[in-house]
Design a protein around this motif. Sequence first.
Motif, mmCIF file in Angstrom:
data_model
loop_
_atom_site.group_PDB
_atom_site.id
_atom_site.type_symbol
_atom_site.label_atom_id
_atom_site.label_comp_id
_atom_site.label_asym_id
_atom_site.label_seq_id
_atom_site.Cartn_x
_atom_site.Cartn_y
_atom_site.Cartn_z
ATOM 1 N N LYS A 200 55.285 58.315 32.756
ATOM 2 C CA LYS A 200 54.408 57.402 32.004
ATOM 3 C C LYS A 200 55.037 56.006 31.920
ATOM 4 N N GLU A 201 56.330 55.955 31.635
ATOM 5 C CA GLU A 201 57.037 54.672 31.558
ATOM 6 C C GLU A 201 57.085 53.995 32.930
ATOM 7 N N THR A 202 57.242 54.790 33.973
ATOM 8 C CA THR A 202 57.263 54.246 35.330
ATOM 9 C C THR A 202 55.917 53.613 35.665
ATOM 10 N N ALA A 203 54.833 54.266 35.288
ATOM 11 C CA ALA A 203 53.487 53.720 35.523
ATOM 12 C C ALA A 203 53.287 52.413 34.755
ATOM 13 N N GLU A 204 53.794 52.342 33.534
ATOM 14 C CA GLU A 204 53.697 51.112 32.733
ATOM 15 C C GLU A 204 54.497 49.990 33.384
ATOM 16 N N LEU A 205 55.694 50.313 33.852
ATOM 17 C CA LEU A 205 56.519 49.325 34.531
ATOM 18 C C LEU A 205 55.824 48.827 35.792
ATOM 19 N N ASP A 206 55.296 49.746 36.580
ATOM 20 C CA ASP A 206 54.597 49.381 37.809
ATOM 21 C C ASP A 206 53.442 48.428 37.509
ATOM 22 N N ALA A 207 52.664 48.718 36.491
ATOM 23 C CA ALA A 207 51.527 47.863 36.127
ATOM 24 C C ALA A 207 52.003 46.473 35.704
ATOM 25 N N MET A 208 53.123 46.399 35.006
ATOM 26 C CA MET A 208 53.661 45.102 34.556
ATOM 27 C C MET A 208 54.216 44.304 35.730
ATOM 28 N N VAL A 209 54.985 44.952 36.590
ATOM 29 C CA VAL A 209 55.616 44.259 37.718
ATOM 30 C C VAL A 209 54.569 43.821 38.737
ATOM 31 N N GLU A 210 53.517 44.607 38.868
ATOM 32 C CA GLU A 210 52.427 44.266 39.787
ATOM 33 C C GLU A 210 51.808 42.904 39.478
ATOM 34 N N LYS A 211 51.935 42.452 38.244
ATOM 35 C CA LYS A 211 51.354 41.168 37.817
ATOM 36 C C LYS A 211 52.217 39.971 38.198
ATOM 37 N N ILE A 212 53.432 40.209 38.662
ATOM 38 C CA ILE A 212 54.321 39.103 39.023
ATOM 39 C C ILE A 212 53.740 38.385 40.236
ATOM 40 N N LYS A 213 53.585 37.076 40.089
ATOM 41 C CA LYS A 213 53.060 36.246 41.175
ATOM 42 C C LYS A 213 54.123 35.238 41.585
ATOM 43 N N GLN A 214 54.416 35.228 42.874
ATOM 44 C CA GLN A 214 55.393 34.279 43.393
ATOM 45 C C GLN A 214 55.220 34.188 44.897
ATOM 46 N N LYS A 215 55.493 33.017 45.430
ATOM 47 C CA LYS A 215 55.420 32.817 46.876
ATOM 48 C C LYS A 215 56.606 33.488 47.549
ATOM 49 N N PRO A 216 56.511 33.765 48.859
ATOM 50 C CA PRO A 216 57.657 34.301 49.602
ATOM 51 C C PRO A 216 58.881 33.386 49.460
ATOM 52 N N ILE A 217 60.042 33.987 49.618
ATOM 53 C CA ILE A 217 61.321 33.310 49.402
ATOM 54 C C ILE A 217 62.136 33.365 50.689
ATOM 55 N N GLU A 218 62.803 32.273 51.008
ATOM 56 C CA GLU A 218 63.760 32.292 52.109
ATOM 57 C C GLU A 218 65.158 32.444 51.515
ATOM 58 N N LEU A 219 65.888 33.449 51.986
ATOM 59 C CA LEU A 219 67.242 33.724 51.504
ATOM 60 C C LEU A 219 68.218 33.743 52.657
ATOM 61 N N SER A 220 69.485 33.658 52.324
ATOM 62 C CA SER A 220 70.552 33.894 53.294
ATOM 63 C C SER A 220 71.765 34.415 52.527
ATOM 64 N N LEU A 221 72.647 35.053 53.253
ATOM 65 C CA LEU A 221 73.909 35.520 52.695
ATOM 66 C C LEU A 221 74.969 34.517 53.131
ATOM 67 N N ASN A 222 75.878 34.148 52.216
ATOM 68 C CA ASN A 222 76.777 33.051 52.593
ATOM 69 C C ASN A 222 78.261 33.291 52.345
ATOM 70 N N SER A 223 78.641 34.481 51.911
ATOM 71 C CA SER A 223 80.063 34.757 51.725
ATOM 72 C C SER A 223 80.250 36.235 51.402
ATOM 73 N N VAL A 224 81.485 36.661 51.326
ATOM 74 C CA VAL A 224 81.796 38.026 50.900
ATOM 75 C C VAL A 224 82.673 37.949 49.661
ATOM 76 N N GLY A 225 82.656 39.008 48.891
ATOM 77 C CA GLY A 225 83.459 39.036 47.679
ATOM 78 C C GLY A 225 83.610 40.452 47.173
ATOM 79 N N PHE A 226 84.051 40.555 45.921
ATOM 80 C CA PHE A 226 84.242 41.875 45.320
ATOM 81 C C PHE A 226 84.041 41.772 43.822
ATOM 82 N N PHE A 227 83.746 42.887 43.205
ATOM 83 C CA PHE A 227 83.663 42.988 41.757
ATOM 84 C C PHE A 227 84.862 43.792 41.276
#
Length: 180
Positions: free
Chosen positions: A50-77
């Motif tokens: 039930k919570e998953t369905a609620e989350l899906d309905a909420m996230v489905e409303k997010i509107k945004q244009k496509p994004i261009e990304l790149s990876l630019n380094s390596v690191g660690f946590f």
Amino acid sequence: MTLRLFLGIEIPDEIASTLLPMQCGLDGANFSPRENFHITLRFIGDLEAKETAELDAMVEKIKQKPIELSLNSVGFFGKEKPHSIHALVANSEELNILAGRCEAACRKLGHEPETRKYTPHVTLAYLKREVNLRDVLEWQARHTTYKSEPFLVDRFYLYSSHMGNGPSHYNIEAEYPLIG
């Protein structure tokens, strides 16, 4: 049924192929399989159907244009006691906005706010406790010039994570196109 969930972006094959050669030369590293490469937008945790369905309905409303990304380094946590190595995503205001919208959707559904600073990355390996900082720094130095080509992100996903022996297995539960 309970699912362990997160929102994320899939890494295209042409970018994944540039990450795979870095997955060597570090004793005590449990390297992630190619199919696990992703950029997390928001970890959610365990949810009932039930919570998953609620989350899906909420996230489905997010509107945004496509994004261009790149990876630019390596690191660690893990600072003095490294626990994972990764490729970092180049700074992207659009990605930060998308992650913020995912965070807002989770908060509207009553999830606790994420307390860690958002650091978009692709996990390459989880490290065993005995891996020392010097070895991780040497691995990082060998890959210090890593940069990927830009890639277009036109969708993101709700993933479920299934743990077992070995690396986690991820399933796509829902897909969200970025269309503006």
